[in-house]
Motif scaffolding. Sequence first.
Motif, PDB file in Angstrom:
ATOM      1  N   LYS A 128     103.057 -43.483 -10.994  1.00 18.20           N
ATOM      2  CA  LYS A 128     102.316 -42.217 -10.937  1.00 18.20           C
ATOM      3  C   LYS A 128     101.672 -41.838 -12.276  1.00 18.20           C
ATOM      4  N   GLU A 129     102.293 -42.230 -13.398  1.00 15.63           N
ATOM      5  CA  GLU A 129     101.680 -41.928 -14.696  1.00 15.63           C
ATOM      6  C   GLU A 129     100.347 -42.652 -14.839  1.00 15.63           C
ATOM      7  N   ILE A 130     100.313 -43.896 -14.386  1.00 20.53           N
ATOM      8  CA  ILE A 130      99.069 -44.670 -14.447  1.00 20.53           C
ATOM      9  C   ILE A 130      98.034 -44.059 -13.499  1.00 20.53           C
ATOM     10  N   ALA A 131      98.484 -43.638 -12.311  1.00 20.74           N
ATOM     11  CA  ALA A 131      97.567 -43.024 -11.343  1.00 20.74           C
ATOM     12  C   ALA A 131      96.953 -41.744 -11.910  1.00 20.74           C
ATOM     13  N   ASN A 132      97.780 -40.910 -12.532  1.00 15.48           N
ATOM     14  CA  ASN A 132      97.272 -39.656 -13.112  1.00 15.48           C
ATOM     15  C   ASN A 132      96.329 -39.934 -14.279  1.00 15.48           C
ATOM     16  N   SER A 133      96.656 -40.953 -15.070  1.00 13.26           N
ATOM     17  CA  SER A 133      95.784 -41.332 -16.182  1.00 13.26           C
ATOM     18  C   SER A 133      94.440 -41.838 -15.655  1.00 13.26           C
ATOM     19  N   PHE A 134      94.466 -42.573 -14.557  1.00 14.57           N
ATOM     20  CA  PHE A 134      93.246 -43.100 -13.937  1.00 14.57           C
ATOM     21  C   PHE A 134      92.359 -41.957 -13.434  1.00 14.57           C
ATOM     22  N   PHE A 188      92.414 -37.311  -3.697  1.00 14.73           N
ATOM     23  CA  PHE A 188      93.720 -37.113  -3.078  1.00 14.73           C
ATOM     24  C   PHE A 188      94.654 -38.168  -3.622  1.00 14.73           C
ATOM     25  N   CYS A 189      95.763 -37.700  -4.169  1.00 17.29           N
ATOM     26  CA  CYS A 189      96.768 -38.584  -4.761  1.00 17.29           C
ATOM     27  C   CYS A 189      98.106 -37.876  -4.593  1.00 17.29           C
ATOM     28  N   SER A 190      99.050 -38.513  -3.916  1.00 13.83           N
ATOM     29  CA  SER A 190     100.295 -37.831  -3.568  1.00 13.83           C
ATOM     30  C   SER A 190     101.098 -37.373  -4.779  1.00 13.83           C
ATOM     31  N   SER A 191     100.835 -37.963  -5.965  1.00 12.66           N
ATOM     32  CA  SER A 191     101.578 -37.543  -7.161  1.00 12.66           C
ATOM     33  C   SER A 191     100.850 -36.434  -7.921  1.00 12.66           C
ATOM     34  N   SER A 244      77.127 -43.057 -23.085  1.00  9.30           N
ATOM     35  CA  SER A 244      77.875 -43.010 -24.342  1.00  9.30           C
ATOM     36  C   SER A 244      79.240 -42.363 -24.123  1.00  9.30           C
ATOM     37  N   ASN A 245      79.275 -41.307 -23.303  1.00 12.35           N
ATOM     38  CA  ASN A 245      80.552 -40.653 -22.987  1.00 12.35           C
ATOM     39  C   ASN A 245      81.446 -41.600 -22.193  1.00 12.35           C
ATOM     40  N   TRP A 246      80.844 -42.308 -21.223  1.00 14.86           N
ATOM     41  CA  TRP A 246      81.605 -43.250 -20.399  1.00 14.86           C
ATOM     42  C   TRP A 246      82.227 -44.340 -21.268  1.00 14.86           C
ATOM     43  N   SER A 247      81.451 -44.896 -22.181  1.00 17.46           N
ATOM     44  CA  SER A 247      81.956 -45.980 -23.035  1.00 17.46           C
ATOM     45  C   SER A 247      83.133 -45.504 -23.881  1.00 17.46           C
ATOM     46  N   ALA A 248      83.027 -44.280 -24.384  1.00 16.73           N
ATOM     47  CA  ALA A 248      84.110 -43.721 -25.201  1.00 16.73           C
ATOM     48  C   ALA A 248      85.369 -43.511 -24.360  1.00 16.73           C
ATOM     49  N   GLU A 249      85.160 -43.018 -23.111  1.00 17.38           N
ATOM     50  CA  GLU A 249      86.308 -42.767 -22.232  1.00 17.38           C
ATOM     51  C   GLU A 249      86.954 -44.076 -21.787  1.00 17.38           C
ATOM     52  N   VAL A 250      86.137 -45.118 -21.581  1.00 18.54           N
ATOM     53  CA  VAL A 250      86.671 -46.437 -21.216  1.00 18.54           C
ATOM     54  C   VAL A 250      87.585 -46.942 -22.326  1.00 18.54           C
ATOM     55  N   LYS A 251      87.114 -46.843 -23.558  1.00 18.26           N
ATOM     56  CA  LYS A 251      87.898 -47.319 -24.699  1.00 18.26           C
ATOM     57  C   LYS A 251      89.209 -46.556 -24.813  1.00 18.26           C
ATOM     58  N   GLN A 252      89.129 -45.229 -24.650  1.00 19.81           N
ATOM     59  CA  GLN A 252      90.352 -44.417 -24.762  1.00 19.81           C
ATOM     60  C   GLN A 252      91.303 -44.713 -23.610  1.00 19.81           C
ATOM     61  N   PHE A 253      90.747 -44.865 -22.393  1.00 20.81           N
ATOM     62  CA  PHE A 253      91.583 -45.130 -21.225  1.00 20.81           C
ATOM     63  C   PHE A 253      92.310 -46.468 -21.352  1.00 20.81           C
ATOM     64  N   ILE A 254      91.600 -47.496 -21.821  1.00 21.07           N
ATOM     65  CA  ILE A 254      92.235 -48.814 -21.975  1.00 21.07           C
ATOM     66  C   ILE A 254      93.409 -48.717 -22.945  1.00 21.07           C
ATOM     67  N   GLY A 255      93.226 -47.948 -24.014  1.00 14.78           N
ATOM     68  CA  GLY A 255      94.327 -47.763 -24.964  1.00 14.78           C
ATOM     69  C   GLY A 255      95.504 -47.052 -24.320  1.00 14.78           C
ATOM     70  N   ASN A 256      95.207 -45.981 -23.562  1.00 16.43           N
ATOM     71  CA  ASN A 256      96.285 -45.212 -22.914  1.00 16.43           C
ATOM     72  C   ASN A 256      97.004 -46.018 -21.840  1.00 16.43           C
ATOM     73  N   LEU A 302     100.978 -47.558 -21.087  1.00 17.07           N
ATOM     74  CA  LEU A 302     101.725 -47.311 -19.850  1.00 17.07           C
ATOM     75  C   LEU A 302     102.105 -48.613 -19.159  1.00 17.07           C
ATOM     76  N   LEU A 303     101.222 -49.601 -19.215  1.00 17.74           N
ATOM     77  CA  LEU A 303     101.518 -50.892 -18.594  1.00 17.74           C
ATOM     78  C   LEU A 303     102.684 -51.593 -19.283  1.00 17.74           C
ATOM     79  N   GLU A 304     102.767 -51.445 -20.602  1.00 17.26           N
ATOM     80  CA  GLU A 304     103.874 -52.037 -21.346  1.00 17.26           C
ATOM     81  C   GLU A 304     105.202 -51.407 -20.951  1.00 17.26           C
ATOM     82  N   LYS A 305     105.155 -50.123 -20.588  1.00 16.62           N
ATOM     83  CA  LYS A 305     106.377 -49.409 -20.204  1.00 16.62           C
ATOM     84  C   LYS A 305     106.786 -49.694 -18.758  1.00 16.62           C
TER      85      LYS A 305
END
Length: 346
Positions: free
Chosen positions: A13-19, A35-38, A142-154, A158-161
């Motif tokens: 659910k943390e990954i879903a909310n981050s997505f 719609f997301c049950s979490s 430009s906003n999308w590219s910045a958000e992609v970079k930040q999302f991949i980091g976030n 979460l994937l490591e955890k």
Amino acid sequence: MAKYFISHSANDKEIANSFINFLVTGADLKRRDFFCSSKPGNDIPCGEDFVKYIKEQLGDDTKVTFALFSQNYLNSNFSMIELGVSWAMNIEVVPILLKGVSFDGTTALLRNNSGITINNDDDLNKLGEKIRHLDSCNINLSNWSAEVKQFIGNVSVLLEKQQEPEKVEFKKLKEQKNENELLKKENKYLQKEIERVNDINFQLQHPQNNESPIATIAKNSSVEMFQEECKNFQKVLNHFSKAIVYACFIYLKEGPDAISYKYVKQYQGLDEAIKKNYLIFDGGQVFFNKEAPKIQKLLNAINNFKSYIDNCLTNYDITEYVENNLEVEFSLESSDFWEEVLGIEF
């Protein structure tokens, strides 16, 4: 109705909310679009039918299901059901691959759907293009590219955890796929029944040639609707003794005149029926007491059901079911019909 369904395992659910956060900030979508049950406020109420609740949140406006494929997802019956509901409702499924899942290992489930790897920037850019096309929105690159970079980091953190469960057996996946296919067929059948009922309602509101409501319903009934009408009539008869039920059979077989006492004397409840004044005994004959309120309702139910059955005689599907499948004469005057169709033996 939600535009986007985020299908995921409860363990992700943390990954879903981050997505969702990524799509809201990157593509300028609204949280109400998802719609997301979490997601807060989307929790499935206690005691609610899971499949029914999911279906109610989705509809014609739902453009796509983003399925977050992980080992958690593949091991979750609820996640597989969500996937099945999406297929049954003909909603496009876009697989989002998480850690430990590859396209090669999920061919049976993905059904040739093209998808993306959640932490791959090229794939996320393709996703942005898809959303732009689906939502007819202008994404600030430009906003999308910045958000992609930040999302991949976030999401990488979460994937490591992520805790990986045992891998699910392919046999189990195949069984679930078969269940999903059955769910899809069931949904198609229900859609046809809804269309049939809507058509009947329209004809009832716009009758032609002074056709009675019962005739309209009978001529347009499915076999399942016919079976339900028979069950409802059986429920009415269950309130009465065997003697009265047999009297109903004779009433339909020989007409509304007096019933010979010898026909009904062998059946349980005759004396009680006469005592309660449901039946009147007179000179070796038995009559329904048409002044008794319960008998009035019973005779009304009998006459309505007879009218329904008579009009069903022109319904090919129902006559085929009764005469060929059950192999009985399609008539209320037949004791075989009462036994096989109504479940009442004399």
